[in-house]
Motif scaffolding. Structure first.
Motif, PDB file in Angstrom:
ATOM      1  N   GLY A 138     -30.217  12.358  39.682  1.00 26.96           N
ATOM      2  CA  GLY A 138     -29.743  13.714  39.501  1.00 26.96           C
ATOM      3  C   GLY A 138     -30.017  14.563  40.735  1.00 26.96           C
ATOM      4  O   GLY A 138     -30.223  14.055  41.834  1.00 26.96           O
ATOM      5  N   TYR A 139     -30.065  15.881  40.560  1.00 27.61           N
ATOM      6  CA  TYR A 139     -30.179  16.797  41.692  1.00 27.61           C
ATOM      7  C   TYR A 139     -31.454  17.629  41.649  1.00 27.61           C
ATOM      8  O   TYR A 139     -31.497  18.745  42.147  1.00 27.61           O
ATOM      9  CB  TYR A 139     -28.945  17.695  41.756  1.00 27.61           C
ATOM     10  N   GLY A 140     -32.502  17.071  41.061  1.00 25.25           N
ATOM     11  CA  GLY A 140     -33.775  17.766  41.016  1.00 25.25           C
ATOM     12  C   GLY A 140     -34.563  17.586  42.314  1.00 25.25           C
ATOM     13  O   GLY A 140     -34.037  17.151  43.342  1.00 25.25           O
ATOM     14  N   TRP A 141     -35.854  17.945  42.240  1.00 23.22           N
ATOM     15  CA  TRP A 141     -36.741  17.864  43.395  1.00 23.22           C
ATOM     16  C   TRP A 141     -37.998  17.106  42.990  1.00 23.22           C
ATOM     17  O   TRP A 141     -38.536  17.315  41.901  1.00 23.22           O
ATOM     18  CB  TRP A 141     -37.114  19.260  43.878  1.00 23.22           C
ATOM     19  N   MET A 142     -38.460  16.237  43.879  1.00 20.42           N
ATOM     20  CA  MET A 142     -39.690  15.504  43.627  1.00 20.42           C
ATOM     21  C   MET A 142     -40.226  14.970  44.945  1.00 20.42           C
ATOM     22  O   MET A 142     -39.451  14.646  45.855  1.00 20.42           O
ATOM     23  CB  MET A 142     -39.457  14.323  42.660  1.00 20.42           C
ATOM     24  N   SER A 143     -41.538  14.875  45.047  1.00 20.38           N
ATOM     25  CA  SER A 143     -42.148  14.246  46.219  1.00 20.38           C
ATOM     26  C   SER A 143     -43.300  13.364  45.768  1.00 20.38           C
ATOM     27  O   SER A 143     -44.133  13.785  44.954  1.00 20.38           O
ATOM     28  CB  SER A 143     -42.641  15.299  47.217  1.00 20.38           C
ATOM     29  N   LEU A 144     -43.329  12.155  46.260  1.00 16.95           N
ATOM     30  CA  LEU A 144     -44.388  11.195  45.946  1.00 16.95           C
ATOM     31  C   LEU A 144     -45.016  10.703  47.235  1.00 16.95           C
ATOM     32  O   LEU A 144     -44.313  10.451  48.230  1.00 16.95           O
ATOM     33  CB  LEU A 144     -43.840   9.998  45.171  1.00 16.95           C
ATOM     34  N   GLY A 145     -46.342  10.557  47.224  1.00 14.59           N
ATOM     35  CA  GLY A 145     -47.041   9.960  48.344  1.00 14.59           C
ATOM     36  C   GLY A 145     -47.485   8.555  47.981  1.00 14.59           C
ATOM     37  O   GLY A 145     -47.812   8.281  46.815  1.00 14.59           O
ATOM     38  N   PHE A 146     -47.477   7.675  48.952  1.00 14.77           N
ATOM     39  CA  PHE A 146     -47.919   6.297  48.746  1.00 14.77           C
ATOM     40  C   PHE A 146     -48.958   5.958  49.805  1.00 14.77           C
ATOM     41  O   PHE A 146     -48.737   6.193  50.997  1.00 14.77           O
ATOM     42  CB  PHE A 146     -46.740   5.328  48.848  1.00 14.77           C
ATOM     43  N   ARG A 147     -50.083   5.399  49.361  1.00 18.10           N
ATOM     44  CA  ARG A 147     -51.129   4.985  50.283  1.00 18.10           C
ATOM     45  C   ARG A 147     -51.357   3.486  50.152  1.00 18.10           C
ATOM     46  O   ARG A 147     -51.678   2.992  49.083  1.00 18.10           O
ATOM     47  CB  ARG A 147     -52.439   5.733  50.008  1.00 18.10           C
ATOM     48  N   PHE A 148     -51.156   2.794  51.265  1.00 16.23           N
ATOM     49  CA  PHE A 148     -51.402   1.355  51.330  1.00 16.23           C
ATOM     50  C   PHE A 148     -52.429   1.118  52.437  1.00 16.23           C
ATOM     51  O   PHE A 148     -52.069   1.095  53.620  1.00 16.23           O
ATOM     52  CB  PHE A 148     -50.112   0.589  51.632  1.00 16.23           C
ATOM     53  N   GLY A 149     -53.692   0.993  52.078  1.00 16.22           N
ATOM     54  CA  GLY A 149     -54.724   0.863  53.093  1.00 16.22           C
ATOM     55  C   GLY A 149     -54.795   2.128  53.932  1.00 16.22           C
ATOM     56  O   GLY A 149     -54.954   3.234  53.404  1.00 16.22           O
ATOM     57  N   ASP A 150     -54.638   1.972  55.250  1.00 12.07           N
ATOM     58  CA  ASP A 150     -54.687   3.122  56.157  1.00 12.07           C
ATOM     59  C   ASP A 150     -53.330   3.784  56.357  1.00 12.07           C
ATOM     60  O   ASP A 150     -53.230   4.791  57.068  1.00 12.07           O
ATOM     61  CB  ASP A 150     -55.230   2.688  57.530  1.00 12.07           C
ATOM     62  N   GLU A 151     -52.278   3.226  55.760  1.00 16.76           N
ATOM     63  CA  GLU A 151     -50.934   3.761  55.957  1.00 16.76           C
ATOM     64  C   GLU A 151     -50.529   4.655  54.786  1.00 16.76           C
ATOM     65  O   GLU A 151     -50.774   4.322  53.628  1.00 16.76           O
ATOM     66  CB  GLU A 151     -49.919   2.626  56.110  1.00 16.76           C
ATOM     67  N   THR A 152     -49.898   5.764  55.114  1.00 16.38           N
ATOM     68  CA  THR A 152     -49.411   6.670  54.077  1.00 16.38           C
ATOM     69  C   THR A 152     -47.943   7.003  54.322  1.00 16.38           C
ATOM     70  O   THR A 152     -47.498   7.113  55.468  1.00 16.38           O
ATOM     71  CB  THR A 152     -50.231   7.982  54.031  1.00 16.38           C
ATOM     72  N   PHE A 153     -47.228   7.197  53.226  1.00 14.89           N
ATOM     73  CA  PHE A 153     -45.795   7.477  53.270  1.00 14.89           C
ATOM     74  C   PHE A 153     -45.457   8.562  52.257  1.00 14.89           C
ATOM     75  O   PHE A 153     -46.175   8.745  51.266  1.00 14.89           O
ATOM     76  CB  PHE A 153     -44.983   6.213  52.940  1.00 14.89           C
ATOM     77  N   VAL A 154     -44.370   9.246  52.510  1.00 13.41           N
ATOM     78  CA  VAL A 154     -43.896  10.277  51.589  1.00 13.41           C
ATOM     79  C   VAL A 154     -42.434   9.995  51.257  1.00 13.41           C
ATOM     80  O   VAL A 154     -41.609   9.804  52.153  1.00 13.41           O
ATOM     81  CB  VAL A 154     -44.030  11.685  52.201  1.00 13.41           C
ATOM     82  N   VAL A 155     -42.138   9.962  49.962  1.00 14.77           N
ATOM     83  CA  VAL A 155     -40.765   9.802  49.486  1.00 14.77           C
ATOM     84  C   VAL A 155     -40.389  11.091  48.765  1.00 14.77           C
ATOM     85  O   VAL A 155     -41.108  11.539  47.873  1.00 14.77           O
ATOM     86  CB  VAL A 155     -40.644   8.601  48.535  1.00 14.77           C
TER      87      VAL A 155
END
Length: 228
Positions: A138-155
């Motif tokens: 859909g057209y909503g808003w969301m942000s998730l962070g992912f941490r794998f060891g020392d690496e971090t990502f944002v979706v």
């Protein structure tokens, strides 16, 4: 068309077809996976080896040199205080993301594709970019962070557009920590087992239901019919 060795030891097709030239550039073993690991930004040599644990230092060096000579990869030194050498894709190199997406979606239809095999954090992020189903989100808003060891990502989802980048997970709706394969199992596994898989393998700080909703936005393509 004939395949011949040239002075740098690589084999070339000597064919005017663009596909043949693409294979000249990316067809060596590990070359395309090196490009994959650089798709989310510059990496040090050791970072690349961590994302590609099956490659030797010598082979990785050769692939980086070949990709640099082809204009796909750029090598540079970060300014102080880091002062370390990194590799990154050239603007043209980043255009290879479409190749990775099409190949990934095509290969996922193979009856032999096993989504439970190990994968790198970058490959998981790129799978999100590839398998995302806008109509499901859909057209909503969301942000998730992912941490794998020392690496971090944002979706992030914003107005129906999904982005997945390397970065600090500040202000996200939920921060997920755990093995890469566990996140993949939540997103691409049986929807009926999502809650149990989260409890079993992941730590969620923040809105746990955001991860549950997120898992419904992706879908692997149907398997191709095997022929005798």
């Amino acid at each position: 068309m004939k395949l011949e060795k040239v002075t740098d030891g690589r084999r070339r097709y000597h064919d005017a077809c663009g596909t043949a030239l693409a294979l000249d550039i990316l067809g060596e073993r590990w070359a395309m996976l090196v490009v994959r690991e650089l798709m989310l930004g510059p990496r040090r040599f050791g970072d690349l080896r961590a994302g590609l644990p099956g490659v030797s230092a010598n082979v990785l060096t050769q692939r980086l040199e070949g990709l640099e000579a082809a204009g796909v990869v750029i090598r540079r030194r970060l300014p102080p205080p880091a002062s370390v050498q990194v590799y990154e894709l050239s603007p043209w190199g980043y255009e290879a993301e479409d190749i990775l997406k099409v190949m990934g979606r095509w290969a996922a239809r193979s009856p032999d594709h096993d989504p439970t095999l190990p994968l790198s954090p970058v490959s998981l992020m790129l799978s999100f970019r590839t398998m995302f189903q806008p109509k499901k989100a859909g057209y909503g808003w969301m942000s998730l962070g992912f941490r794998f060891g020392d690496e971090t990502f944002v979706v992030q989802l914003a107005a129906g557009v999904l982005t997945a980048e390397r970065g600090a997970p500040d202000g996200v709706d939920a921060l997920i920590t755990g093995p890469v394969e566990a996140v993949a199992a939540v997103v691409y596994g049986d929807p009926a087992t999502v809650e149990a898989r989260i409890d079993e393998s992941l730590t969620v700080e923040g809105d746990r239901n955001a991860l549950v909703r997120f898992s419904r936005w992706f879908e692997l393509p149907p398997k191709a019919v095997a022929t005798a």
